[in-house]
Design a protein around this motif. Structure first.
Motif, PDB file in Angstrom:
ATOM      1  N   LYS A   1      29.468   8.595   5.230  1.00 28.30           N
ATOM      2  CA  LYS A   1      28.745   8.280   4.003  1.00 28.30           C
ATOM      3  C   LYS A   1      27.259   8.086   4.295  1.00 28.30           C
ATOM      4  CE  LYS A   1      32.557   7.816   1.473  1.00 28.30           C
ATOM      5  NZ  LYS A   1      32.880   8.633   0.289  1.00 28.30           N
ATOM      6  N   SER A   2      26.442   8.563   3.378  1.00 28.86           N
ATOM      7  CA  SER A   2      25.023   8.236   3.399  1.00 28.86           C
ATOM      8  C   SER A   2      24.837   7.031   2.490  1.00 28.86           C
ATOM      9  CB  SER A   2      24.195   9.418   2.900  1.00 28.86           C
ATOM     10  OG  SER A   2      22.827   9.069   2.814  1.00 28.86           O
TER      11      SER A   2
ATOM     12  N   GLY B   1      22.974  -0.954   0.620  1.00 26.68           N
ATOM     13  CA  GLY B   1      24.392  -0.815   0.892  1.00 26.68           C
ATOM     14  C   GLY B   1      25.175   0.032  -0.073  1.00 26.68           C
ATOM     15  N   LYS B   2      24.522   0.674  -1.032  1.00 31.84           N
ATOM     16  CA  LYS B   2      25.234   1.525  -1.973  1.00 31.84           C
ATOM     17  C   LYS B   2      25.324   2.948  -1.448  1.00 31.84           C
ATOM     18  CE  LYS B   2      24.273  -1.042  -6.206  1.00 31.84           C
ATOM     19  NZ  LYS B   2      23.729  -0.976  -7.583  1.00 31.84           N
ATOM     20  N   VAL B   3      26.504   3.555  -1.684  1.00 31.89           N
ATOM     21  CA  VAL B   3      26.723   4.916  -1.214  1.00 31.89           C
ATOM     22  C   VAL B   3      25.845   5.885  -1.999  1.00 31.89           C
ATOM     23  CG1 VAL B   3      28.420   6.775  -1.040  1.00 31.89           C
ATOM     24  CG2 VAL B   3      29.068   4.425  -0.435  1.00 31.89           C
ATOM     25  N   ILE B   4      25.149   6.737  -1.257  1.00 32.90           N
ATOM     26  CA  ILE B   4      24.354   7.796  -1.892  1.00 32.90           C
ATOM     27  C   ILE B   4      25.204   9.043  -2.056  1.00 32.90           C
ATOM     28  CG2 ILE B   4      22.331   9.292  -1.643  1.00 32.90           C
ATOM     29  CD1 ILE B   4      21.053   7.054   0.032  1.00 32.90           C
ATOM     30  N   THR B   5      25.867   9.435  -0.943  1.00 32.62           N
ATOM     31  CA  THR B   5      26.694  10.631  -0.995  1.00 32.62           C
ATOM     32  C   THR B   5      27.635  10.653   0.200  1.00 32.62           C
ATOM     33  OG1 THR B   5      26.675  13.051  -1.178  1.00 32.62           O
ATOM     34  CG2 THR B   5      25.087  12.070   0.321  1.00 32.62           C
ATOM     35  N   THR B   6      28.651  11.496   0.098  1.00 33.89           N
ATOM     36  CA  THR B   6      29.543  11.747   1.231  1.00 33.89           C
ATOM     37  C   THR B   6      29.005  12.938   2.011  1.00 33.89           C
ATOM     38  OG1 THR B   6      31.458  10.890   0.053  1.00 33.89           O
ATOM     39  CG2 THR B   6      31.888  12.328   1.924  1.00 33.89           C
ATOM     40  N   VAL B   7      28.872  12.748   3.299  1.00 35.86           N
ATOM     41  CA  VAL B   7      28.316  13.800   4.160  1.00 35.86           C
ATOM     42  C   VAL B   7      29.458  14.621   4.734  1.00 35.86           C
ATOM     43  CG1 VAL B   7      26.914  14.269   6.196  1.00 35.86           C
ATOM     44  CG2 VAL B   7      26.386  12.290   4.742  1.00 35.86           C
ATOM     45  N   PRO B   8      29.447  15.940   4.546  1.00 43.38           N
ATOM     46  CA  PRO B   8      30.504  16.764   5.145  1.00 43.38           C
ATOM     47  C   PRO B   8      30.543  16.565   6.663  1.00 43.38           C
ATOM     48  CG  PRO B   8      29.210  18.037   3.592  1.00 43.38           C
ATOM     49  CD  PRO B   8      28.480  16.736   3.788  1.00 43.38           C
TER      50      PRO B   8
END
Length: 389
Positions: A139-140, A145-152
């Protein structure tokens, strides 16, 4: 081919918390300092010919106390890891190795096999990096502490050490990096990549962990203590033989068998139990059956050999032993043992407190060869396995 290894040990290890032992590379795991384990791993690698330890100037004596450094070159480190590695490389200029390995001193579980594989890959490709594929979802995350995006995670790998290079190439790369203050490097292969050195990856090891926190050190200590605590399993062997003379039966493994001969001996001459008694005594350093029951002592004349076996079992128990299994092989041409095997195993089990599947009685002939083959005697071989607390 000359291969040098630089162990980077100049850090202060603040994330591991304070300790009287000092930085984490000097903390004790499995009864020895972390860095001592790491040094021994590199000494075990047949390819490494020179070891350099880059250490904080305040910890030079601490290093010498924590580990045997007689075969090492000790070099004071710099203010950063990158600066410390450069100091180690500069110290090797007079040795001019062909290949240099750079390793975190707080990776004590590196194996000689991985070290040698890195050396082999450097010799073939110029630079080598052990890696493991990232298996967790990545996760980015923003600063709060909030998720920006899921990194492949496809194509993503975690880097380990030792990282290996041709010496002159990585020295030049570090010189160039030291002159470029605006670039941040997190490991030595990132410097190599920046400098245009192709890096070949190899499969790392899940055991080759970097000890960072106090919990990491605790886990490593527990792991080594578990590995080093030997399960005290002892195996004893026994052998006995008695002469056959005219008679009306033999006693073997606690069972009386009608026969046209008998075994000659001071006691009941049970070769099976005599051999097994010796096997049990062997597991606790108890000498042999003759030491405890000498034939010269009239009180043992005609004695039942289960008394001897019970005495040996009591000695084993008194020393903290637990009998796991016993095995007796009777060597004779006659009488036939098979019809009596079940009674024999039961008799032995009753004396030793063992279930039937932990007692083995076997028989073989001597193919008419020797004194056994001529029916002049019966021999027995016994083995006992005992676990001691």
């Amino acid at each position: 081919m000359r291969v040098a290894a630089i162990l980077v040990a100049a850090g202060r290890g603040e994330r591991a918390g304070p300790s009287a032992d000092g930085p984490k590379q000097y903390r004790t795991i499995g009864g020895r300092a972390v860095i001592a384990h790491t040094l021994n791993a590199f000494r075990a690698a047949g390819t490494v010919t020179q070891i350099v330890v880059v250490v904080h100037p305040d910890d030079i004596e601490r290093l010498r106390t924590a580990s045997d450094t007689g075969d090492c070159l000790i070099v004071p480190g710099g203010p950063t890891r990158q600066a410390s590695v450069l100091e180690g490389l500069l110290a090797l200029r007079s040795h001019v190795p062909d290949i240099v390995l750079i390793h975190d001193a707080v990776r004590p579980f590196v194996t000689a096999e991985l070290i040698d594989e890195v050396v082999k890959t450097v010799a073939e490709s110029g630079a080598a990096l052990p890696v493991l594929p990232i298996t967790d979802t990545v996760k980015s995350v923003d600063p709060v502490g909030k998720v920006i995006t899921t990194v492949p995670r496809a194509g993503l790998f975690g880097a380990q050490t030792p990282q290996g290079f041709r010496f002159r190439e990585i020295l030049a790369a570090h010189h160039a990096a030291a002159a470029s203050e605006d670039v941040v490097f997190t490991d030595d292969t990132s410097i190599a990549e920046w400098h245009g050195i192709p890096v070949q990856t190899i499969l790392g090891s899940v055991d080759n962990v970097k000890l960072t926190t106090a919990r990491d050190i605790q886990i490593a200590d527990e792991r080594l203590k578990g590995f080093l605590t030997m399960v005290d399993v002892r195996t004893g062997n026994g052998y006995d033989v008695h002469q056959l003379v005219a008679g009306d039966g033999v006693t073997l493994c606690g069972v009386r068998i009608p026969h046209d001969q008998t075994l000659l001996g001071h006691s009941d001459a049970d070769v099976g139990l005599h051999a097994l008694t010796d096997a049990l005594l062997a597991t606790c350093g108890g000498g042999d059956i003759g030491l405890h029951f000498p034939p010269s002592d009239p009180q043992w004349k005609g004695a039942s050999s289960d008394r001897f076996l019970r005495h040996a079992a009591e000695m084993v128990s008194a020393k903290g032993g637990r009998i796991c299994n016993v095995d007796v092989t009777l060597i004779c041409e006659a009488p036939k043992i098979a019809p009596h095997r079940e009674r024999m195993t039961r008799a032995i089990g009753n004396v030793l407190g063992l279930d039937a599947d932990r007692v083995s009685v076997k028989a073989t002939t001597n193919e008419t060869i020797g004194f056994v083959g001529r029916r002049e005697g019966i021999a027995a071989i016994a083995t006992a396995s005992v676990v001691y607390a």
